[in-house]
Enzyme design. Structure first.
Site, PDB file in Angstrom:
ATOM      1  N   CYS A 107      12.644  28.910  76.845  1.00  0.00           N
ATOM      2  CA  CYS A 107      13.487  27.563  76.824  1.00  0.00           C
ATOM      3  C   CYS A 107      13.082  26.445  78.073  1.00  0.00           C
ATOM      4  O   CYS A 107      12.900  26.952  79.137  1.00  0.00           O
ATOM      5  CB  CYS A 107      14.799  27.869  76.918  1.00  0.00           C
TER       6      CYS A 107
ATOM      7  N   ARG B 246      11.443  23.945  73.965  1.00  0.00           N
ATOM      8  CA  ARG B 246      10.492  25.104  74.065  1.00  0.00           C
ATOM      9  C   ARG B 246       9.496  24.908  75.020  1.00  0.00           C
ATOM     10  O   ARG B 246       8.920  23.887  74.560  1.00  0.00           O
ATOM     11  CB  ARG B 246      10.102  25.979  72.619  1.00  0.00           C
TER      12      ARG B 246
ATOM     13  N   HIS C 286      13.734  34.851  78.257  1.00  0.00           N
ATOM     14  CA  HIS C 286      14.367  33.977  78.921  1.00  0.00           C
ATOM     15  C   HIS C 286      13.983  33.549  80.097  1.00  0.00           C
ATOM     16  O   HIS C 286      13.263  34.107  80.849  1.00  0.00           O
ATOM     17  CB  HIS C 286      15.661  34.889  79.514  1.00  0.00           C
TER      18      HIS C 286
END
Length: 390
Positions: free
Chosen positions: A358, A367, A289
């Site tokens: 991300c 991405r 993340h």
């Protein structure tokens, strides 16, 4: 007897009738004679009747006396009675104080305003009544006060219904109140959700990641053989010294079992399966993340070529150097984790590492890719590499 010197009781010629004088309603009362004085004087003394007088035309000025009539002239025409009686003196109306122009009205100004008589246009009786009322204070009109209910008196059924209706809100007020409370509730829920996502998920994921790191280190200390790693099981620890990142690496990239728990996931399933660090050739690809849930890869865009990335396993330390970065690409571009990723600058097979996350921040639209190349493999028996010692 007859003629001019005859008795008035035996006149031979009829006496011409004279029209009556106009009555002045403002003149004092005088008793009327029962005989004709004009005829009496003419018969006995030979006097001629006085000429008639007609008051001159023109309005009577208000607030003053009537001007004196013109000198008498003998009437050339038969007697014509006056059409309008002579007006008597009419006093000017007293000034009425205007309460709107008085800055601070006192009791005297209010009394003066209340005692000003109206202009009388009637007769003597009306003037007398008005003169008598000038010295008296006019009573102020009493305003009807609303009836007060004695304490403890029960209301009637109709009064109770009216009171209940007056206390009820209109439908528009109720609807606006409902919508206002609904919007406030939604706003509070959104604020709580944002607080949960940006703050609490990081705290919870940090605790879970620390627990996974401790478990991995305990397993290494107990000498357990790694074997085949199950999905969600931690097997390595990643160090990024420049970003002060120490995060466990687990098998698989499941969102709930791995990524949301603050760990980095290894691509190891199906067509996305990649090599392990211990393999002699291949691309070791991981995902993490960038925001929330521990956000281990939030600042990987700050890495520059040559920055070390260390993967610690049970047996060795594998040191990679950052080689290139792809700021943005589509999520469907799976070639970035291939054995020789296109766009990475690598032209032949080797031992590579790929970090994916991300972008932009707080979204998952695209991405971001960071590539590195292995430069050192150091057994744990020889101690930590230089990148972790400094």
């Amino acid at each position: 007897m007859s003629g001019e010197g005859g008795s008035p009781w035996f006149r031979a010629e009829p006496v011409p009738e004279q029209p009556p004088e106009p009555h002045d309603r403002y003149a004092p009362y005088e008793p009327q004679e029962w005989y004709d004085p004009e005829g009496y004087r003419r018969d006995w003394y030979g006097q001629q009747p006085q000429p008639s007088y007609v008051p001159g035309p023109g309005p009577v000025p208000q607030g003053g006396y009537v001007p004196a009539p013109e000198p008498y002239a003998p009437a050339q025409e038969p007697y014509v009675p006056a059409q309008e009686p002579r007006a008597a003196y009419v006093p000017p109306p007293a000034p009425v104080p205007d309460e709107e122009t008085v800055a601070l009205p006192t009791e005297e100004t209010r009394e003066a305003a209340s005692t000003v008589p109206e202009q009388s246009t009637g007769g003597r009786a009306e003037r007398r009544r008005a003169a008598k009322g000038r010295g008296r204070r006019r009573a102020a009109p009493a305003t009807a006060a609303p009836p007060t209910r004695p304490a403890g008196t029960p209301m009637s059924r109709a009064e109770a219904r009216r009171a209940a209706r007056s206390q009820k809100d209109s439908p528009a007020v109720i609807a606006s109140r409902v919508f206002g409370e609904l919007f406030i509730t939604i706003g509070v829920l959104m604020l709580l959700f944002v607080t949960y996502q940006l703050w609490w998920t990081n705290i919870l994921a940090g605790q879970q990641a620390n627990a996974a790191t401790n478990k991995i280190q305990d397993d290494w200390a107990k000498g357990r053989a790694p074997g085949a790693f199950e999905p969600g099981q931690g097997f390595a620890i990643m160090h990024i010294p420049k970003l002060d990142v120490v995060v466990p690496i687990a098998e698989g990239i499941d969102k709930h079992q791995v990524l949301d728990r603050g760990m980095v996931g290894h691509y190891a399933e199906g067509a996305l399966k990649t090599a392990m660090p211990s393999d002699k050739q291949g691309n070791f690809a991981v995902a993490g993340h960038r925001n929330t849930h521990g956000e281990p890869f939030r600042y990987i865009n700050r890495l520059t070529p040559g920055d070390p990335i260390v993967v610690e396993t049970r047996d060795a330390y594998y040191t990679y150097e950052m080689a290139s970065i792809l700021p943005q690409t589509a999520p469907s571009n799976v070639g970035v984790i291939g054995p020789v990723p296109p766009g990475s600058g690598f032209t032949e097979p080797g031992r590579y590492i790929t970090l994916t996350t991300c972008t932009p921040e707080f979204t998952s639209t695209y991405r971001m890719i960071v590539w590195g190349k292995m430069v050192d493999e150091r057994p744990r028996s020889k101690g930590k590499p230089d990148a972790l010692v400094g």
